[in-house]
Design an enzyme around this catalytic site. Sequence first.
Site, PDB file in Angstrom:
ATOM      1  CG  ASP A  40      -1.999   0.965   1.266  1.00  0.00           C
ATOM      2  OD1 ASP A  40      -2.341   1.488   0.186  1.00  0.00           O
ATOM      3  OD2 ASP A  40      -2.525   1.242   2.354  1.00  0.00           O
ATOM      4  CB  THR A 128       0.780 -13.027   2.759  1.00  0.00           C
ATOM      5  OG1 THR A 128       1.428 -12.203   1.791  1.00  0.00           O
ATOM      6  CG2 THR A 128      -0.256 -13.903   2.101  1.00  0.00           C
ATOM      7  N   GLY A 129       1.113  -9.996   4.594  1.00  0.00           N
ATOM      8  CA  GLY A 129       2.118  -9.175   5.259  1.00  0.00           C
ATOM      9  C   GLY A 129       1.638  -8.812   6.657  1.00  0.00           C
TER      10      GLY A 129
HETATM   11  P1  ADP Z   1      -1.558  -6.855   4.150  1.00  0.00           P
HETATM   12  O1  ADP Z   1      -1.901  -5.785   5.140  1.00  0.00           O
HETATM   13  O2  ADP Z   1      -2.715  -7.173   3.223  1.00  0.00           O
HETATM   14  O3  ADP Z   1      -0.947  -8.043   4.774  1.00  0.00           O
HETATM   15  P2  ADP Z   1       1.079  -6.002   3.147  1.00  0.00           P
HETATM   16  O4  ADP Z   1       1.383  -4.894   2.212  1.00  0.00           O
HETATM   17  O5  ADP Z   1       1.644  -5.906   4.534  1.00  0.00           O
HETATM   18  O6  ADP Z   1      -0.526  -6.126   3.158  1.00  0.00           O
HETATM   19  O7  ADP Z   1       1.549  -7.378   2.539  1.00  0.00           O
HETATM   20  C1  ADP Z   1       0.914  -8.015   1.460  1.00  0.00           C
HETATM   21  C2  ADP Z   1       1.964  -8.620   0.557  1.00  0.00           C
HETATM   22  O8  ADP Z   1       2.527  -7.605  -0.252  1.00  0.00           O
HETATM   23  C3  ADP Z   1       3.120  -9.277   1.306  1.00  0.00           C
HETATM   24  O9  ADP Z   1       3.380 -10.544   0.710  1.00  0.00           O
HETATM   25  C4  ADP Z   1       4.280  -8.314   1.066  1.00  0.00           C
HETATM   26  O10 ADP Z   1       5.531  -8.995   1.021  1.00  0.00           O
HETATM   27  C5  ADP Z   1       3.923  -7.801  -0.308  1.00  0.00           C
HETATM   28  N1  ADP Z   1       4.566  -6.548  -0.728  1.00  0.00           N
HETATM   29  C6  ADP Z   1       5.108  -5.562   0.011  1.00  0.00           C
HETATM   30  N2  ADP Z   1       5.620  -4.595  -0.795  1.00  0.00           N
HETATM   31  C7  ADP Z   1       5.377  -4.985  -2.080  1.00  0.00           C
HETATM   32  C8  ADP Z   1       5.676  -4.456  -3.372  1.00  0.00           C
HETATM   33  N3  ADP Z   1       6.292  -3.283  -3.535  1.00  0.00           N
HETATM   34  N4  ADP Z   1       5.292  -5.186  -4.483  1.00  0.00           N
HETATM   35  C9  ADP Z   1       4.656  -6.358  -4.349  1.00  0.00           C
HETATM   36  N5  ADP Z   1       4.337  -6.911  -3.163  1.00  0.00           N
HETATM   37  C10 ADP Z   1       4.705  -6.236  -2.031  1.00  0.00           C
END
Ligand code: ADP
Length: 184
Positions: A40, A128-129
């Site tokens: 995000d 997954t984050g």
């Molecule tokens: P959530 O709150 O839905 O868990 P996150 O952003 O914390 O969202 O994580 C969701 C996924 O996005 C994780 O697998 C994380 O590693 C991944 N992620 C983080 N930054 C990026 C990026 N720049 N591009 C693609 N995926 C990303």
Amino acid sequence: MEVRIDHVIISVSSGDITAWKGDLIVNASNSGLYGGGGVDGALHRAGGPQIAAECAAIRQKQGGVMPGEAALTSAGRLPNLGIIHTVGPIWKGGGAGETATLARCYISSLDLACARGARSIAFPNISTGIYNFPRQLACETALSAVVNYVRGAEPDKLPLNNITFICFEQENARLYGETLKTYI
Ligand code: ADP
């Protein structure tokens, strides 16, 4: 790694979703559509303040976005057609309908993409984050939701011909590659 279903190619790659050049990028957002951390934050930084302004307008109009639902904004200064902001479930142990909600994130995003007439869409590994959804279950849920969506659609009514999962973490890239193979 890719699989073809009718005219649609479903693929997995690793990297940063903000660098992807297709039509619609999906963002793993939050119910208030406030730019946060993870993917995000990366999309808001890359797309610039226009995205936050459009998110604020959505918030004002409909009070945010419920988990499992999705909303569309422009991509700001990114070259894509737009960004779909979907809200994944926060993992609470699995008894709160998290899997069904996660599947709905993918379906709602695909519905929006089709309504927009998009040819291609890229998903991150939603929830997954920071939201802590177990990776393996998230992967199986994401792939089965997308594959079933494509299989269930009438081919001439599906504008999408490319659906890709962009995995930021090595472990997710491996899991998605392995799981996608089972659909060949
Ligand atoms: P959530 O709150 O839905 O868990 P996150 O952003 O914390 O969202 O994580 C969701 C996924 O996005 C994780 O697998 C994380 O590693 C991944 N992620 C983080 N930054 C990026 C990026 N720049 N591009 C693609 N995926 C990303």
